[in-house]
Design a protein around this motif. Structure first.
Motif, PDB file in Angstrom:
ATOM      1  N   PHE A 136       0.847  -1.195   0.000  1.00 24.55           N
ATOM      2  CA  PHE A 136       0.000   0.000   0.000  1.00 24.55           C
ATOM      3  C   PHE A 136       0.883   1.245   0.000  1.00 24.55           C
ATOM      4  CE2 PHE A 136      -2.742  -3.264   1.719  1.00 24.55           C
ATOM      5  CZ  PHE A 136      -3.993  -2.961   1.199  1.00 24.55           C
ATOM      6  N   ASP A 137       0.758   2.068  -1.033  1.00 27.93           N
ATOM      7  CA  ASP A 137       1.565   3.283  -1.165  1.00 27.93           C
ATOM      8  C   ASP A 137       0.699   4.496  -0.849  1.00 27.93           C
ATOM      9  OD1 ASP A 137       3.416   5.187  -1.777  1.00 27.93           O
ATOM     10  OD2 ASP A 137       3.441   4.824  -3.932  1.00 27.93           O
ATOM     11  N   GLU A 138       0.915   5.115   0.316  1.00 31.62           N
ATOM     12  CA  GLU A 138       0.127   6.269   0.778  1.00 31.62           C
ATOM     13  C   GLU A 138      -1.369   6.008   0.570  1.00 31.62           C
ATOM     14  OE1 GLU A 138       1.116   8.808   2.405  1.00 31.62           O
ATOM     15  OE2 GLU A 138       3.272   8.759   2.143  1.00 31.62           O
ATOM     16  N   PRO A 139      -1.911   4.955   1.172  1.00 29.67           N
ATOM     17  CA  PRO A 139      -3.285   4.544   0.847  1.00 29.67           C
ATOM     18  C   PRO A 139      -4.376   5.473   1.336  1.00 29.67           C
ATOM     19  CG  PRO A 139      -2.452   3.247   2.680  1.00 29.67           C
ATOM     20  CD  PRO A 139      -1.299   4.075   2.178  1.00 29.67           C
ATOM     21  N   THR A 140      -4.087   6.338   2.327  1.00 28.27           N
ATOM     22  CA  THR A 140      -5.152   7.176   2.884  1.00 28.27           C
ATOM     23  C   THR A 140      -5.080   8.621   2.409  1.00 28.27           C
ATOM     24  OG1 THR A 140      -3.855   7.729   4.853  1.00 28.27           O
ATOM     25  CG2 THR A 140      -5.203   5.746   4.965  1.00 28.27           C
ATOM     26  N   ALA A 141      -4.193   8.920   1.461  1.00 27.65           N
ATOM     27  CA  ALA A 141      -3.969  10.305   1.048  1.00 27.65           C
ATOM     28  C   ALA A 141      -5.243  11.003   0.584  1.00 27.65           C
ATOM     29  CB  ALA A 141      -2.909  10.357  -0.057  1.00 27.65           C
ATOM     30  N   ALA A 142      -6.132  10.269  -0.081  1.00 21.10           N
ATOM     31  CA  ALA A 142      -7.343  10.884  -0.629  1.00 21.10           C
ATOM     32  C   ALA A 142      -8.622  10.375   0.042  1.00 21.10           C
ATOM     33  CB  ALA A 142      -7.418  10.626  -2.134  1.00 21.10           C
ATOM     34  N   LEU A 143      -8.487   9.742   1.218  1.00 20.77           N
ATOM     35  CA  LEU A 143      -9.654   9.129   1.859  1.00 20.77           C
ATOM     36  C   LEU A 143     -10.217   9.997   2.983  1.00 20.77           C
ATOM     37  CD1 LEU A 143      -8.631   5.364   2.204  1.00 20.77           C
ATOM     38  CD2 LEU A 143      -9.735   6.531   0.290  1.00 20.77           C
ATOM     39  N   ALA A 144     -11.537   9.953   3.149  1.00 21.10           N
ATOM     40  CA  ALA A 144     -12.184  10.574   4.300  1.00 21.10           C
ATOM     41  C   ALA A 144     -11.960   9.683   5.528  1.00 21.10           C
ATOM     42  CB  ALA A 144     -13.677  10.744   4.033  1.00 21.10           C
ATOM     43  N   SER A 202      -6.730  20.276  -0.413  1.00 28.42           N
ATOM     44  CA  SER A 202      -6.366  19.449  -1.565  1.00 28.42           C
ATOM     45  C   SER A 202      -5.637  20.314  -2.582  1.00 28.42           C
ATOM     46  CB  SER A 202      -7.616  18.828  -2.195  1.00 28.42           C
ATOM     47  OG  SER A 202      -7.264  18.070  -3.335  1.00 28.42           O
ATOM     48  N   ARG A 203      -4.300  20.319  -2.519  1.00 29.11           N
ATOM     49  CA  ARG A 203      -3.538  21.174  -3.423  1.00 29.11           C
ATOM     50  C   ARG A 203      -3.710  20.767  -4.876  1.00 29.11           C
ATOM     51  NH1 ARG A 203       0.162  18.618  -0.098  1.00 29.11           N
ATOM     52  NH2 ARG A 203       1.074  16.744  -0.994  1.00 29.11           N
ATOM     53  N   LYS A 204      -3.862  19.453  -5.130  1.00 28.17           N
ATOM     54  CA  LYS A 204      -3.975  18.999  -6.523  1.00 28.17           C
ATOM     55  C   LYS A 204      -5.326  19.374  -7.124  1.00 28.17           C
ATOM     56  CE  LYS A 204      -0.590  15.262  -6.595  1.00 28.17           C
ATOM     57  NZ  LYS A 204      -0.334  13.829  -6.874  1.00 28.17           N
ATOM     58  N   ASP A 205      -6.396  19.292  -6.321  1.00 29.76           N
ATOM     59  CA  ASP A 205      -7.729  19.588  -6.850  1.00 29.76           C
ATOM     60  C   ASP A 205      -8.031  21.081  -6.842  1.00 29.76           C
ATOM     61  OD1 ASP A 205      -8.205  16.898  -7.241  1.00 29.76           O
ATOM     62  OD2 ASP A 205      -9.175  16.624  -5.302  1.00 29.76           O
ATOM     63  N   ASP A 206      -7.609  21.787  -5.780  1.00 25.26           N
ATOM     64  CA  ASP A 206      -8.034  23.174  -5.598  1.00 25.26           C
ATOM     65  C   ASP A 206      -6.903  24.186  -5.572  1.00 25.26           C
ATOM     66  OD1 ASP A 206     -10.651  22.174  -5.244  1.00 25.26           O
ATOM     67  OD2 ASP A 206     -10.288  21.841  -3.108  1.00 25.26           O
ATOM     68  N   ALA A 262       2.543  37.233  -3.923  1.00 28.02           N
ATOM     69  CA  ALA A 262       1.413  38.165  -4.017  1.00 28.02           C
ATOM     70  C   ALA A 262       1.380  39.162  -2.864  1.00 28.02           C
ATOM     71  CB  ALA A 262       0.093  37.379  -4.047  1.00 28.02           C
ATOM     72  N   GLY A 263       2.218  38.936  -1.834  1.00 29.15           N
ATOM     73  CA  GLY A 263       2.250  39.858  -0.710  1.00 29.15           C
ATOM     74  C   GLY A 263       1.062  39.736   0.223  1.00 29.15           C
ATOM     75  N   ALA A 264       0.525  38.527   0.392  1.00 32.27           N
ATOM     76  CA  ALA A 264      -0.624  38.323   1.284  1.00 32.27           C
ATOM     77  C   ALA A 264      -0.263  38.730   2.710  1.00 32.27           C
ATOM     78  CB  ALA A 264      -1.062  36.861   1.246  1.00 32.27           C
ATOM     79  N   ARG A 265      -1.235  39.308   3.425  1.00 35.07           N
ATOM     80  CA  ARG A 265      -1.007  39.731   4.812  1.00 35.07           C
ATOM     81  C   ARG A 265      -1.523  38.692   5.807  1.00 35.07           C
ATOM     82  NH1 ARG A 265      -2.575  45.807   5.926  1.00 35.07           N
ATOM     83  NH2 ARG A 265      -1.175  45.336   7.671  1.00 35.07           N
ATOM     84  N   VAL A 266      -2.584  37.975   5.424  1.00 38.07           N
ATOM     85  CA  VAL A 266      -3.128  36.899   6.259  1.00 38.07           C
ATOM     86  C   VAL A 266      -3.224  35.644   5.404  1.00 38.07           C
ATOM     87  CG1 VAL A 266      -5.117  36.047   7.549  1.00 38.07           C
ATOM     88  CG2 VAL A 266      -4.424  38.436   7.774  1.00 38.07           C
ATOM     89  N   LEU A 267      -2.704  34.541   5.911  1.00 36.62           N
ATOM     90  CA  LEU A 267      -2.737  33.282   5.179  1.00 36.62           C
ATOM     91  C   LEU A 267      -3.682  32.321   5.874  1.00 36.62           C
ATOM     92  CD1 LEU A 267      -1.295  32.046   2.714  1.00 36.62           C
ATOM     93  CD2 LEU A 267       0.331  31.013   4.291  1.00 36.62           C
ATOM     94  N   LEU A 268      -4.672  31.844   5.141  1.00 34.64           N
ATOM     95  CA  LEU A 268      -5.588  30.813   5.631  1.00 34.64           C
ATOM     96  C   LEU A 268      -5.068  29.489   5.093  1.00 34.64           C
ATOM     97  CD1 LEU A 268      -8.947  32.624   4.725  1.00 34.64           C
ATOM     98  CD2 LEU A 268      -7.638  32.798   6.849  1.00 34.64           C
ATOM     99  N   CYS A 269      -4.629  28.628   5.983  1.00 41.75           N
ATOM    100  CA  CYS A 269      -3.875  27.444   5.566  1.00 41.75           C
ATOM    101  C   CYS A 269      -4.548  26.170   6.078  1.00 41.75           C
ATOM    102  CB  CYS A 269      -2.456  27.558   6.110  1.00 41.75           C
ATOM    103  SG  CYS A 269      -1.237  26.665   5.183  1.00 41.75           S
ATOM    104  N   GLU A 270      -5.124  25.377   5.173  1.00 41.02           N
ATOM    105  CA  GLU A 270      -5.760  24.111   5.534  1.00 41.02           C
ATOM    106  C   GLU A 270      -4.755  22.971   5.388  1.00 41.02           C
ATOM    107  OE1 GLU A 270     -10.403  24.793   4.219  1.00 41.02           O
ATOM    108  OE2 GLU A 270      -9.057  23.828   2.815  1.00 41.02           O
ATOM    109  N   GLU A 271      -4.580  22.194   6.452  1.00 37.08           N
ATOM    110  CA  GLU A 271      -3.716  21.003   6.413  1.00 37.08           C
ATOM    111  C   GLU A 271      -2.398  21.310   5.686  1.00 37.08           C
ATOM    112  OE1 GLU A 271      -4.557  18.286   7.996  1.00 37.08           O
ATOM    113  OE2 GLU A 271      -6.579  18.935   8.509  1.00 37.08           O
ATOM    114  N   PRO A 272      -1.548  22.168   6.258  1.00 43.99           N
ATOM    115  CA  PRO A 272      -0.362  22.649   5.528  1.00 43.99           C
ATOM    116  C   PRO A 272       0.635  21.573   5.147  1.00 43.99           C
ATOM    117  CG  PRO A 272      -0.237  23.229   7.856  1.00 43.99           C
ATOM    118  CD  PRO A 272      -1.620  22.707   7.619  1.00 43.99           C
ATOM    119  N   THR A 273       0.640  20.433   5.861  1.00 40.52           N
ATOM    120  CA  THR A 273       1.633  19.388   5.542  1.00 40.52           C
ATOM    121  C   THR A 273       0.976  18.074   5.167  1.00 40.52           C
ATOM    122  OG1 THR A 273       1.849  18.751   7.871  1.00 40.52           O
ATOM    123  CG2 THR A 273       3.346  20.448   7.064  1.00 40.52           C
ATOM    124  N   ARG A 274      -0.228  18.116   4.640  1.00 38.03           N
ATOM    125  CA  ARG A 274      -0.921  16.892   4.233  1.00 38.03           C
ATOM    126  C   ARG A 274      -0.134  16.175   3.135  1.00 38.03           C
ATOM    127  NH1 ARG A 274      -5.083  16.196   0.087  1.00 38.03           N
ATOM    128  NH2 ARG A 274      -6.266  14.303   0.487  1.00 38.03           N
TER     129      ARG A 274
END
Length: 486
Positions: free
Chosen positions: A153-161, A324-328, A398-410
């Motif tokens: 199994f290679d990273e089997p839960t990467a895309a699972l709920a 989801s960096r790949k999807d969004d 882009a010089g963002a002042r506030v970063l909204l970061c979901e699961e930064p190291t997923r």
């Protein structure tokens, strides 16, 4: 195993036992994927031996490994979406003992294989209509049909709920109960300690350590992979904070009905902790502007932005890193430079010129230590950690002042995690602020200055991250605690 001048594996060893789950761990580039491709017949080793049940094996093709009883479930599935479940399970296996299997026989054996795994999937259903989790179960069923004795199994839960992860774990336990050997590759330490009996650690293509999971700790595993304990992965916290940068008061959205009030100061990282599906995503998207505001206020540096669109908030200085960096988060058909500049260009008038863009991209790539020859490298060719750095680089540019970061190291290895943590802290040292969500409580505690606990869409607790513990966060996150206290 070498690729030209690059030695991907050297003196590597791995032992798996029947009825056991064996984790294979290491940073990106440690050689895990190369090792698994040797076991699955994708590559042939330059030297060394592979033994299955004590017998020396030689694979010239992946089909040779499959015929020997090795089934590999890669992150990218090998299913044909336009075919049925039964047709996929017997693809390439239609002939058995010189006779072509009938459609009825294939369907019957598919039903049996699914029943062995306790899966309720229609064998006639088109695979393309299944969820990601169900497709993964079909991949596992292919190994059952082939009577495999080894499952990789290679990273089997990467895309699972989360509920699909539990289903996967139940399937793996069924496989080991039937005497199968399972190799499990994952960056998620919590999963390794939950499902695996043993762990082999790799570093720079070489064997480091093999130990039963019951006889080691998360800290020892991390030290084996990167040479440092978990505490050293995180940067020092902010000593002093600046004025309030982002503030919401009783903010309500169409998909976030609970009034949201929070503050983020300049130089501060604020974490959102909670059980899965408690409104973290809705909260982030409400602030980002993807969910229309119904009532309440939202201010950035004292200026109201609640009535602005997501694009206008981005122009004002709100950056968003989706889970989801790949999807969004990424345009996979474009290169690094094009992906990094999307936010900077979107903030400017149409056809306007962005000065010194090439040099600025190169500077951001250097700051983030993006491992790629240049900005023309397609993002699809990058590792997960480097892809995440490209998304972060977009908002630096882009010089963002506030970063909204979901699961930064997923889906990111431990070494890349440390680099991302460093960059997030560096981001705040420049007078910016970060709001971050993560399923990993140790990550939130180590990364953040302050923690908010969310339950049923509402913020129910707040604490200093320096003093927070996983136990305390879970107590606040669990609804049963409140009812028992009442």
């Amino acid at each position: 195993m070498s690729f030209g001048a690059v030695q991907a594996l050297k003196a590597m060893q791995l032992v798996g036992h029947a009825g056991k789950v064996h984790a294979v761990m290491g940073e990106n580039g440690a050689g895990k994927s190369t090792l698994m491709k040797l076991l699955s017949g994708v590559y042939r080793p330059d030297s060394g031996t592979i033994r299955l049940n004590g017998e020396v094996m030689s694979f010239d093709h992946p089909r040779d490994a499959q015929d020997a009883g090795i089934s590999t479930i890669f992150q990218e599935f090998s299913l044909l979406p336009n075919l049925s479940v039964a047709e996929n399970l017997f693809l390439g296996r239609e002939v058995e003992n010189g006779r072509t299997l009938s459609a009825g026989a294939m369907r019957r054996r598919t039903v049996e294989a699914l029943a062995e795994l306790d899966l309720r999937i229609d064998p006639d259903r088109r695979v393309g209509s299944l969820s990601v989790g169900q497709q993964q179960m079909v991949e596992i069923a292919k190994g059952v049909v082939a009577d495999a004795s080894v499952f990789i199994f290679d990273e089997p839960t990467a895309a699972l709920a989360s509920h699909e992860v539990e289903t996967l774990f139940a399937l793996i336990r069924r496989l080991t109960a039937r005497g199968k050997c399972v190799f499990y590759i994952s960056h998620r330490l919590s999963e390794v300690f939950a499902i695996c009996d043993d762990v082999t650690i790799m570093k720079d293509g070489a064997f480091v350590l093999r130990v039963p999971t019951a006889e080691t700790t998360v800290d020892e595993v991390i030290r084996g992979m990167v040479g440092r304990p978990i505490e050293e992965l995180f940067e020092s916290r902010a000593e002093a904070l600046g004025p309030i940068l982002l503030a919401s008061e009783a903010l309500v959205g169409e998909r976030a009905p609970a009034p949201l009030s929070l503050r983020i100061h300049e130089g501060e990282i604020v974490g959102i902790a909670g059980l899965e599906g408690q409104g973290q995503q809705q909260l982030m998207r409400l602030i980002a502007g993807f969910d229309p505001v119904r009532s309440g206020t939202l201010e950035l540096a004292g200026r109201p932005i609640g009535g602005r669109t997501a694009r206008q908030r981005m122009a004002a200085g709100i950056g968003f890193v989706p889970e989801s960096r790949k999807d969004d988060g990424l345009f996979l058909s474009l290169d690094i430079g094009a992906n990094m500049t999307t936010a900077a260009i979107a903030r400017r008038p149409l056809l306007s010129w962005v000065p010194h863009l090439g040099a600025r991209i190169a500077d951001v790539m250097k700051r983030l230590a993006v491992k790629a020859p240049d900005a023309k490298t397609p993002v699809v060719d990058l590792s997960g950690g480097n892809q995440q750095k490209v998304v972060l680089g977009r908002w630096l540019l882009a010089g963002a002042r506030v970063l909204l970061c979901e699961e930064p190291t997923r889906g990111v290895d431990v070494g890349a995690k440390r680099e991302i943590y460093r960059q997030l802290r560096e981001f705040t040292r420049e007078g910016r602020g970060i709001l971050v969500t993560s399923r990993e409580l140790p990550e939130l505690i180590g990364l953040c200055d302050r923690l908010l606990v969310i339950r049923n869409g509402a913020i129910v607790a707040e604490m200093d991250a320096r003093d927070a513990t996983e136990d305390e966060l879970l107590r606040s996150a669990l609804p049963a605690v409140e009812s028992e206290a009442a």
